[in-house]
Design an enzyme around this catalytic site. Structure first.
Site, PDB file in Angstrom:
ATOM      1  N   CYS A 130       0.828  -1.201   0.000  1.00 30.02           N
ATOM      2  CA  CYS A 130       0.000   0.000   0.000  1.00 30.02           C
ATOM      3  C   CYS A 130       0.872   1.264   0.000  1.00 30.02           C
ATOM      4  O   CYS A 130       1.415   1.631  -1.030  1.00 30.02           O
ATOM      5  CB  CYS A 130      -0.992  -0.027   1.150  1.00 30.02           C
ATOM      6  SG  CYS A 130      -2.365   1.143   0.938  1.00 30.02           S
ATOM      7  N   HIS A 241      -3.587  -5.184   0.666  1.00 25.56           N
ATOM      8  CA  HIS A 241      -3.057  -5.588   1.980  1.00 25.56           C
ATOM      9  C   HIS A 241      -3.251  -7.084   2.235  1.00 25.56           C
ATOM     10  O   HIS A 241      -4.273  -7.493   2.794  1.00 25.56           O
ATOM     11  CB  HIS A 241      -3.795  -4.829   3.089  1.00 25.56           C
ATOM     12  CG  HIS A 241      -3.462  -3.394   3.209  1.00 25.56           C
ATOM     13  ND1 HIS A 241      -2.477  -2.919   4.044  1.00 25.56           N
ATOM     14  CD2 HIS A 241      -3.987  -2.303   2.597  1.00 25.56           C
ATOM     15  CE1 HIS A 241      -2.413  -1.601   3.967  1.00 25.56           C
ATOM     16  NE2 HIS A 241      -3.323  -1.197   3.084  1.00 25.56           N
ATOM     17  N   GLU A 243      -1.971  -8.859   4.504  1.00 22.70           N
ATOM     18  CA  GLU A 243      -1.891  -9.204   5.927  1.00 22.70           C
ATOM     19  C   GLU A 243      -3.218  -9.006   6.653  1.00 22.70           C
ATOM     20  O   GLU A 243      -3.424  -9.535   7.750  1.00 22.70           O
ATOM     21  CB  GLU A 243      -0.793  -8.384   6.621  1.00 22.70           C
ATOM     22  CG  GLU A 243      -1.093  -6.931   6.868  1.00 22.70           C
ATOM     23  CD  GLU A 243      -1.090  -6.077   5.608  1.00 22.70           C
ATOM     24  OE1 GLU A 243      -1.698  -4.992   5.627  1.00 22.70           O
ATOM     25  OE2 GLU A 243      -0.487  -6.503   4.591  1.00 22.70           O
TER      26      GLU A 243
END
Length: 316
Positions: A130, A241, A243
């Site tokens: 990001c 993202h 994660e």
């Protein structure tokens, strides 16, 4: 943060001394960022920088250990860190997009160091997520700003593979078929950004001379690039993202088994690339003193404005 010749020579000597023959215990540096630009800046926390715990958990889940890499340090500091760790992750967040200080300046210095290392055949991976994706793009064009405003917050999308790029892609070439199918057909990649790099700007700003654009997405009739890979270096940028699927719960993120299984691939790939790097701490005590385990994680999910569950805070 320019490197002079004497520091470069010292850096090369660091690399020669610290190389080992094999590496199944990769150490990954994660860059910290200023609380000033965070969603919890108004809670008057007595700290300067932070790392969202989800990045740490993602690296650990793929078999790596984490060392925090602090912002606003000298070139010498980043060279010494790079000589000990096996790769660096630049996480998502916020910043001023000034490449002379803060996480922008630190990323710019790390980018140049990593570029130099790979030029002397020292395999050193860098992953940007990001904000990290955006800062790596800027670092590759001397800090120029190539983005347009967009509104891609709290939206999950399937990736769209750019035609003829699969055979060039380090991520997609050997990607398992089940993961590839889900990534390209199901909304499993989490987007949370207000800036986008369009294919037009990617070309006009000459980013295509350093990077390959691998995937695109579309939001509000705007097409933006969502995955980039350096043409000559083990550098990858993800606008989404990976994660968040497994470790963040404050937004409407996808938490299905397929969503978690597929995006896990990106951190698995990165940590495996870091295993190819042979840097090591020569002092085990120093390693143990620098690992993220020395810092407590703090639950911030109770703050209404934050998008994180847990965060590591630092006074530097």
């Amino acid at each position: 943060m320019k490197m002079n010749s004497s520091i470069c020579l010292t850096f090369i000597l660091f690399l020669m001394i610290k190389k080992i023959t094999s590496n199944d215990k990769p150490i990954i540096g994660i860059l910290t960022q200023e609380i000033y630009w965070s969603s919890f800046r108004d809670h008057l926390l007595p700290y300067k920088t932070y790392i969202a715990a989800s990045y740490v958990k993602a690296i650990e889940s793929s078999g790596g250990r984490v060392v925090p890499v602090f912002t606003n340090r000298t070139s010498k500091y980043y060279m010494e860190v790079a000589s000990k760790v096996n790769g660096i992750l630049v996480p998502g967040g916020g910043c001023s997009f000034n490449m002379t200080f803060g996480i922008g300046g630190s990323t710019n210095t790390i980018f140049k160091i990593a570029e130099h290392m790979n030029n002397i055949h020292d395999h050193f991976p860098v992953l940007g997520v990001c904000l990290g994706f955006e800062l790596l793009l800027m670092a590759s064009i001397n800090g120029k700003y190539p983005f347009v405003n967009c509104h891609a917050y709290n939206i999950s999308l399937p990736l769209e593979l750019i035609p003829n790029m699969e055979e060039k892609s380090v991520l997609f070439q050997n990607m398992p078929k089940d993961i590839r199918k889900i990534l390209l057909t199901e909304p499993v990649t989490v987007n949370s950004h207000g800036k986008c790099i369009t294919p037009k700007n990617f070309t006009s700003m000459h980013l295509n001379q350093f990077w390959n654009s691998i995937t695109i997405n579309n939001v509000n009739n705007l097409t933006f690039i969502s995955t980039i890979e350096a043409q000559r270096y083990p550098f990858v940028g993800l606008q989404f993202h990976p994660e968040k699927n497994a470790f963040e719960w404050e937004r409407n993120y996808p938490h299905s088994l397929s969503a978690i299984h597929t995006v896990r691939y990106f951190y698995d790939w990165f940590v495996d690339e870091c295993r190819k790097n042979k840097h090591a701490y020569t002092n085990i005590t120093a390693l143990k003193n620098e690992l993220i385990y020395n810092y407590p994680s703090t639950y911030v999910g109770k703050f209404k404005s934050t998008t994180f569950e847990q965060v590591y805070f630092f006074n530097e």
